[in-house]
Design a protein around this motif. Structure first.
Motif, short mmCIF file in Angstrom:
data_model
loop_
_atom_site.label_atom_id
_atom_site.label_comp_id
_atom_site.label_asym_id
_atom_site.label_seq_id
_atom_site.Cartn_x
_atom_site.Cartn_y
_atom_site.Cartn_z
N ALA A 163 0.53 -1.39 -0.30
CA ALA A 163 0.08 0.08 0.03
C ALA A 163 1.09 1.14 -0.13
O ALA A 163 0.36 2.05 -0.73
N ARG A 164 1.92 1.09 0.27
CA ARG A 164 2.93 2.48 1.06
C ARG A 164 3.75 2.11 0.22
O ARG A 164 3.92 3.89 -0.74
N THR A 165 4.20 1.71 -1.06
CA THR A 165 5.15 1.48 -2.10
C THR A 165 4.12 1.62 -3.38
O THR A 165 4.23 2.61 -4.72
N LEU A 166 3.07 1.11 -3.57
CA LEU A 166 2.12 0.47 -5.39
C LEU A 166 1.41 1.72 -4.97
O LEU A 166 0.77 2.28 -6.37
N ARG A 167 0.89 2.23 -3.56
CA ARG A 167 -0.45 3.50 -4.08
C ARG A 167 -1.84 3.51 -5.33
O ARG A 167 -2.12 4.22 -5.20
N PRO A 168 -2.27 2.33 -4.36
CA PRO A 168 -3.66 1.99 -4.48
C PRO A 168 -4.51 2.53 -4.48
O PRO A 168 -4.09 3.48 -3.65
N ASP A 169 -5.55 3.36 -5.52
CA ASP A 169 -6.67 4.30 -4.70
C ASP A 169 -7.70 3.15 -3.53
O ASP A 169 -8.39 3.44 -3.11
N VAL A 170 -7.55 1.63 -4.32
CA VAL A 170 -8.20 0.76 -3.32
C VAL A 170 -7.69 -0.69 -2.88
O VAL A 170 -6.64 -1.09 -3.66
N VAL A 171 -7.89 -0.47 -1.30
CA VAL A 171 -7.26 -2.10 -0.78
C VAL A 171 -8.31 -3.21 -0.59
O VAL A 171 -8.95 -3.13 0.21
N LEU A 172 -8.55 -4.04 -1.19
CA LEU A 172 -8.93 -4.92 -1.29
C LEU A 172 -8.48 -6.25 0.52
O LEU A 172 -6.94 -7.05 -0.05
N LEU A 173 -8.86 -6.41 1.60
CA LEU A 173 -7.52 -6.87 2.20
C LEU A 173 -8.00 -8.51 2.94
O LEU A 173 -9.51 -7.29 3.99
N ASP A 174 -8.42 -9.56 3.56
CA ASP A 174 -8.76 -10.54 4.37
C ASP A 174 -8.55 -10.08 5.59
O ASP A 174 -7.64 -9.25 5.92
N ILE A 175 -9.58 -10.05 6.35
CA ILE A 175 -9.55 -9.45 7.68
C ILE A 175 -8.85 -11.06 7.93
O ILE A 175 -7.92 -10.41 9.50
N GLN A 176 -8.46 -11.98 8.46
CA GLN A 176 -7.78 -13.20 8.58
C GLN A 176 -6.73 -13.26 8.28
O GLN A 176 -6.67 -14.30 6.55
N MET A 177 -4.84 -12.94 7.86
CA MET A 177 -4.01 -13.71 7.15
C MET A 177 -2.66 -13.67 8.24
O MET A 177 -2.66 -13.35 10.06
N PRO A 178 -1.95 -13.90 8.15
CA PRO A 178 -0.96 -14.95 8.77
C PRO A 178 0.22 -13.32 8.58
O PRO A 178 0.14 -12.64 8.42
N ASN A 179 0.85 -13.41 10.02
CA ASN A 179 2.31 -12.77 10.40
C ASN A 179 1.07 -11.22 11.10
O ASN A 179 2.01 -11.19 11.97
N LEU A 180 0.61 -10.59 10.26
CA LEU A 180 -0.27 -10.00 11.00
C LEU A 180 -2.06 -9.57 10.51
O LEU A 180 -1.91 -9.79 9.17
N ASP A 181 -2.45 -10.20 11.45
CA ASP A 181 -4.47 -9.72 10.63
C ASP A 181 -4.84 -8.75 9.84
O ASP A 181 -3.80 -7.46 9.68
N GLY A 182 -5.57 -8.62 9.07
CA GLY A 182 -6.37 -7.66 8.68
C GLY A 182 -6.50 -6.39 9.30
O GLY A 182 -6.27 -5.77 8.35
N LEU A 183 -7.23 -7.23 10.10
CA LEU A 183 -7.36 -5.79 11.14
C LEU A 183 -6.20 -4.75 11.62
O LEU A 183 -6.18 -3.51 11.28
N ALA A 184 -5.70 -5.58 11.95
CA ALA A 184 -4.73 -4.66 12.09
C ALA A 184 -3.60 -3.73 11.46
O ALA A 184 -3.32 -2.68 11.44
N ALA A 185 -3.19 -4.43 9.64
CA ALA A 185 -2.73 -4.31 8.88
C ALA A 185 -3.51 -3.05 7.97
O ALA A 185 -3.74 -1.66 8.01
N ALA A 186 -5.04 -2.76 7.99
CA ALA A 186 -5.65 -1.65 7.68
C ALA A 186 -5.55 -0.68 8.24
O ALA A 186 -5.54 0.90 7.96
N ARG A 187 -5.47 -0.67 9.96
CA ARG A 187 -5.19 0.72 10.60
C ARG A 187 -3.82 1.14 10.57
O ARG A 187 -4.29 2.43 10.59
N ARG A 188 -2.91 0.33 10.26
CA ARG A 188 -1.84 0.99 9.82
C ARG A 188 -1.86 1.37 8.45
O ARG A 188 -1.22 2.54 7.76
#
Length: 492
Positions: A315-340
């Motif tokens: 998201a930081r490098t590609l600068r998309p307009d919209v992110v489709l983000l799975d809420i359950q993912m490994p390493n860092l879940d989607g909720l934490a990723a969405a907040r950042r």
């Protein structure tokens, strides 16, 4: 000639003779491809949607068998090794190839959105409404994709009824229209246009008292159901009737509004291309979403991510307009990723994806400011509409899970919850209520008789005033403050 009917009993016909489409799930495959409007539907989507929650172990071979039998029915003269031309393979799934006049739902939508003189609109709406033989896709009503499409078509049908009424008034057919408009307003009492047309028809047949009584009925219903007074447009009409200054003829009917059409809206190619980042740890899900994006004009894949950390970096490098983000993912879940992701400067819109609608994290995601959430099994056209809505600044919450989610979590206290709505003017609260009901800016403008740019500016001002950055947070604020409650949009 092959034809297909979905506006009533679902059926395929060969030169007017009904075809045997097999059992319920086999018929559902064909119906689902019709709903896709000619787009490819991935096989994994068909499996998830035909067997919600628990597909059988042999689901893939079962789908292939359904398609093979449907092909024999639809093209009985096709040679064994000849490529199908109707129900075609479109990796990673299938698509229906048919002309716009071969499918009643496609023909209806084209007619319902046509424009012209009052006489031309009247004729088009008459032809469009004549295609209906009963509720759309009724035999598949227990499947989410069918219920969603049926609701969309029903909304377009109601618009067609109102456009026919407006054209009839412009043509002077007021007396003949009164009974139809009375029934329409009674069946759909929250539709402003239904009451406007009925009041005008009554007024122009010399029944001023009945016209004013109709507007009083509308006011009573709106106060009971929405906690709102009549719109500014209906109040002006009431004032003009009391002053006997209503114009002799109403304005010519406007074109039907867009309602998440199966095909791209006209002119969509002229809009800037939306770049979409897909973040999901399942390769099949990513592949299916890439197919959807590749098939849609005005959308393109910006990249992929397989976990939350990768999603943040992309998201930081590609600068998309919209992110489709799975809420359950490994390493860092989607909720934490969405907040950042949303904490960054000028962040993209984020749509959370989930397999089930009961995840408590979804409500926390709305609090965090995501633009909404969608089920992974949502039809491709619904996902496309969601991406466009999010990019345009509208909140979107999958109707299959909204009520359950809000009912489960609304009213919970949370230190991080959005601020209360005390101190807002009544007109601002009216907008908040309609945002909480899930209405878009266009629909809010139609309900409150406000220009769409004014609605957009009002929502933006509300977000700034409350310290929020997404209208989904405004939905949460409306529920948590008690302005609206699950199952009831009236003021408390």
């Amino acid at each position: 000639m092959l034809t297909f009917t979905a506006l009533g009993p679902f059926q395929a016909w060969a030169d007017g003779t009904p075809l045997d489409l097999g059992g319920q799930r086999q018929r559902a495959v064909l119906a689902r491809l019709i709903v896709a409007g000619g787009r490819a539907v991935p096989v994994n989507t068909l499996i998830d949607e035909l067997w919600p929650g628990e597909p059988p172990a042999q689901a893939l071979s079962t789908i292939q068998g359904y398609v093979s039998r449907l092909r024999r029915v639809l093209e009985p003269r096709r040679a064994p090794r000849e490529e199908a031309s109707v129900l075609v393979s479109a990796p990673p799934g299938y698509a229906l190839r048919a002309g716009p006049d071969q499918v009643d739902a496609w023909r209806f939508e084209s007619l319902a959105k046509s424009d012209g003189s009052p006489a031309e609109v009247w004729a088009a709406m008459e032809d469009a409404l004549a295609l209906w033989r009963g509720p759309a896709l009724a035999e598949f009503a227990d499947l989410t994709w069918a219920a969603t499409e049926a609701a969309r078509l029903e909304e377009l049908r109601l618009v067609a009824v109102e456009r026919r009424g407006a054209a009839g008034l412009a043509l002077g057919r007021t007396t003949a229209l009164v009974a139809d408009l009375e029934a329409h307003a009674a069946a759909h009492p929250l539709r402003e246009e239904a009451w406007r047309l009925l009041a005008l028809a009554l007024y122009h047949t010399g029944r001023q008292g009945d016209a004013l009584a109709a507007l009083r009925r509308a006011r009573a219903v709106w106060r009971d159901e929405l906690g709102l007074d009549l719109t500014a447009g209906l109040q002006r009409l009431e004032h003009d009737m009391l002053a006997q200054s209503v114009p002799d003829l109403p304005a010519a009917p406007a074109a039907a509004p867009e309602t998440a059409p199966a095909a791209p809206a006209e002119g969509a190619a002229d809009c800037p291309t939306l770049r979409v980042l897909v973040a999901d740890d399942q390769a099949l899900v990513r592949a299916g979403l890439q197919v959807v994006l590749a098939a849609e004009d005005g959308l393109e894949a910006a990249g992929e991510a397989t976990d939350g950390e990768e999603a943040i970096t992309a998201a930081r490098t590609l600068r998309p307009d919209v992110v489709l983000l799975d809420i359950q993912m490994p390493n860092l879940d989607g909720l934490a990723a969405a907040r950042r992701i949303l904490a960054a400067e000028d962040p993209p819109k984020v749509i959370m994806m989930t397999t089930f609608g009961s995840d408590e994290n979804l409500y926390a995601a709305l609090r965090a400011g995501v633009s909404g959430f969608m089920l992974k099994t949502s039809p491709p056209e619904q996902l496309v509409a969601a991406i466009r809505a999010a990019a345009a600044g509208d909140a979107l919450i999958d109707p299959a899970v909204t009520t359950r989610l809000i009912s489960a979590f609304a009213g919970r206290t949370d230190p991080a919850s959005p601020p209360a709505l005390a101190g807002l003017a009544d007109a601002q609260l009216d907008v908040v209520k309609l945002v909480a009901r899930g209405l878009t800016n266009r629909q809010i403008g139609q309900t409150l008789a406000m220009p769409e740019p004014e609605v957009h500016a009002t929502v933006r001002a509300l977000l700034d005033h409350l310290g929020l950055f997404d209208r989904a947070q405004l939905v949460v604020a409306a529920y948590e403050s008690g302005l609206v409650t699950p199952g009831n949009t009236s003021a408390k």
